[in-house]
Write a protein that holds these residues in place. Structure first.
Motif, PDB file in Angstrom:
ATOM      1  N   VAL A  11       1.715   2.382   8.992  1.00 64.22           N
ATOM      2  CA  VAL A  11       0.308   2.299   8.600  1.00 64.22           C
ATOM      3  C   VAL A  11       0.226   2.204   7.083  1.00 64.22           C
ATOM      4  CG1 VAL A  11      -1.981   3.328   8.836  1.00 64.22           C
ATOM      5  CG2 VAL A  11      -0.217   3.801  10.566  1.00 64.22           C
ATOM      6  N   ASP A  12      -0.248   1.058   6.580  1.00 58.69           N
ATOM      7  CA  ASP A  12      -0.351   0.846   5.135  1.00 58.69           C
ATOM      8  C   ASP A  12      -1.340  -0.277   4.888  1.00 58.69           C
ATOM      9  OD1 ASP A  12       0.076   0.314   2.352  1.00 58.69           O
ATOM     10  OD2 ASP A  12       2.106   1.126   2.521  1.00 58.69           O
ATOM     11  N   ASP A  13      -2.295  -0.066   3.963  1.00 59.48           N
ATOM     12  CA  ASP A  13      -3.293  -1.105   3.699  1.00 59.48           C
ATOM     13  C   ASP A  13      -2.759  -2.203   2.782  1.00 59.48           C
ATOM     14  OD1 ASP A  13      -3.225   0.356   1.368  1.00 59.48           O
ATOM     15  OD2 ASP A  13      -5.392   0.629   1.217  1.00 59.48           O
ATOM     16  N   GLU A  14      -1.564  -2.020   2.217  1.00 56.88           N
ATOM     17  CA  GLU A  14      -0.892  -3.112   1.510  1.00 56.88           C
ATOM     18  C   GLU A  14      -0.125  -3.914   2.554  1.00 56.88           C
ATOM     19  OE1 GLU A  14       0.979  -2.365  -2.325  1.00 56.88           O
ATOM     20  OE2 GLU A  14       0.353  -0.267  -2.143  1.00 56.88           O
ATOM     21  N   GLU A  15      -0.745  -4.991   3.008  1.00 58.70           N
ATOM     22  CA  GLU A  15      -0.243  -5.698   4.180  1.00 58.70           C
ATOM     23  C   GLU A  15       1.184  -6.208   4.005  1.00 58.70           C
ATOM     24  OE1 GLU A  15      -2.947  -8.599   5.685  1.00 58.70           O
ATOM     25  OE2 GLU A  15      -4.688  -7.258   5.582  1.00 58.70           O
ATOM     26  N   THR A  16       1.511  -6.682   2.806  1.00 59.32           N
ATOM     27  CA  THR A  16       2.859  -7.194   2.578  1.00 59.32           C
ATOM     28  C   THR A  16       3.898  -6.088   2.741  1.00 59.32           C
ATOM     29  OG1 THR A  16       2.054  -8.902   1.064  1.00 59.32           O
ATOM     30  CG2 THR A  16       4.382  -8.347   0.937  1.00 59.32           C
ATOM     31  N   LEU A  17       3.623  -4.923   2.135  1.00 60.28           N
ATOM     32  CA  LEU A  17       4.548  -3.795   2.273  1.00 60.28           C
ATOM     33  C   LEU A  17       4.668  -3.359   3.720  1.00 60.28           C
ATOM     34  CD1 LEU A  17       3.658  -1.507  -0.785  1.00 60.28           C
ATOM     35  CD2 LEU A  17       5.688  -2.934  -0.478  1.00 60.28           C
ATOM     36  N   CYS A  18       3.544  -3.359   4.417  1.00 59.02           N
ATOM     37  CA  CYS A  18       3.540  -2.967   5.827  1.00 59.02           C
ATOM     38  C   CYS A  18       4.395  -3.925   6.652  1.00 59.02           C
ATOM     39  CB  CYS A  18       2.100  -2.951   6.345  1.00 59.02           C
ATOM     40  SG  CYS A  18       1.896  -2.222   7.969  1.00 59.02           S
ATOM     41  N   ASP A  19       4.210  -5.218   6.399  1.00 62.70           N
ATOM     42  CA  ASP A  19       4.966  -6.226   7.149  1.00 62.70           C
ATOM     43  C   ASP A  19       6.463  -6.142   6.860  1.00 62.70           C
ATOM     44  OD1 ASP A  19       2.573  -7.114   8.151  1.00 62.70           O
ATOM     45  OD2 ASP A  19       2.404  -8.825   6.806  1.00 62.70           O
ATOM     46  N   VAL A  20       6.808  -5.962   5.588  1.00 62.57           N
ATOM     47  CA  VAL A  20       8.226  -5.874   5.204  1.00 62.57           C
ATOM     48  C   VAL A  20       8.879  -4.642   5.825  1.00 62.57           C
ATOM     49  CG1 VAL A  20       9.807  -5.523   3.276  1.00 62.57           C
ATOM     50  CG2 VAL A  20       7.974  -7.209   3.083  1.00 62.57           C
ATOM     51  N   MET A  21       8.174  -3.513   5.774  1.00 60.40           N
ATOM     52  CA  MET A  21       8.725  -2.294   6.357  1.00 60.40           C
ATOM     53  C   MET A  21       8.922  -2.472   7.861  1.00 60.40           C
ATOM     54  SD  MET A  21       9.907   0.723   6.011  1.00 60.40           S
ATOM     55  CE  MET A  21       9.430   1.133   4.322  1.00 60.40           C
TER      56      MET A  21
END
Length: 239
Positions: A11-21
């Motif tokens: 769960v993260d509102d920084e979509e790029t970081l969320c997708d990478v994780m």
């Protein structure tokens, strides 16, 4: 258990970081779902996840608020949560752990650090589950002193017949003190038992939690004594 059997929600509102994780966790064999806000996360059945990886600073519902919602619901009260956040002040870390998180990682972080913390939290959760279901080595499930009673079966603290809401860390500290009354525990002992394997936790986290416990348990708060330079104990007859 293998990574393939473990479901993780990122769960993260920084979509790029969320997708990478999510991508990297899937590469490790985990089954991963994503949410770009706490609101999206709440659309899932959170009880079905083995671990939640969660940012703090998000939209209308913060990561801290989401954990409070989870801990207040018996179905999700024991689901492990790791905060991954840019909030790196000690007070932020203590607040996050005090809310009920199982670990706290500050950004920027390495993937290997996150993976190691995930494995550690999952191991502890698995071990706790085995302990709670073992008939041959069942841990103490209830402790009581006069009108103060804690139950690990229901995760409820009762004070003179009234339920007192208590985050997981506060509950575990008080349970430990009550289960071995008239003994003083060092901060290091409490840290190792309540935050096992969590290298980011400072001694101050114990002090903050004990202060809040004393406030919540009313007349029984005076039974929690402080031994300067050492730690805390629950005494039948405090001096």
């Amino acid at each position: 258990m293998t990574a393939e059997t473990k479901r993780i929600l990122v769960v993260d509102d920084e979509e790029t970081l969320c997708d990478v994780m999510a991508f990297n966790l899937e590469a490790e064999g985990y089954v991963v779902e994503k949410a770009y806000s706490a609101e999206e996360a709440l659309a899932y059945d959170l009880s079905e996840f083995d671990l939640i990886l969660l940012d703090i600073m998000m939209g209308e519902i913060s990561g801290l608020q989401l954990v409070r919602i989870m801990r207040s619901n018996p179905a999700t009260a024991s689901v492990p949560v790791i905060f991954c956040t840019a909030k790196d002040a000690e007070d932020d870390m203590i607040r996050g752990l005090d809310t009920g998180a199982d670990d706290y990682i500050t950004k920027p972080y390495s993937l290997q650090t996150v993976l190691a913390r995930i494995r550690s939290v999952l191991r502890r959760a698995s071990s706790s589950s085995r302990d709670n279901t073992s008939s041959s080595s069942t841990p103490m499930l209830t402790v009581q002193f006069m009108g103060l009673q804690l139950s690990r079966r229901t995760h409820v603290c009762m004070v003179d017949g009234e339920e007192v809401r208590m985050p997981r860390k506060e509950f575990e500290i008080l349970f430990r003190l009550l289960s071995d009354r008239n003994r003083v525990f060092s901060r290091a002992e409490l840290l190792s038992e309540v935050w096992p394997g969590e290298t980011v936790v400072a001694d101050r986290a114990v002090d903050v939690n004990v202060t809040r416990i004393r406030q919540k348990i009313g007349r029984y708060g005076r039974h929690i004594i402080t031994r300067s330079g050492y730690g805390y104990g629950f005494m039948d007859d405090p001096v």
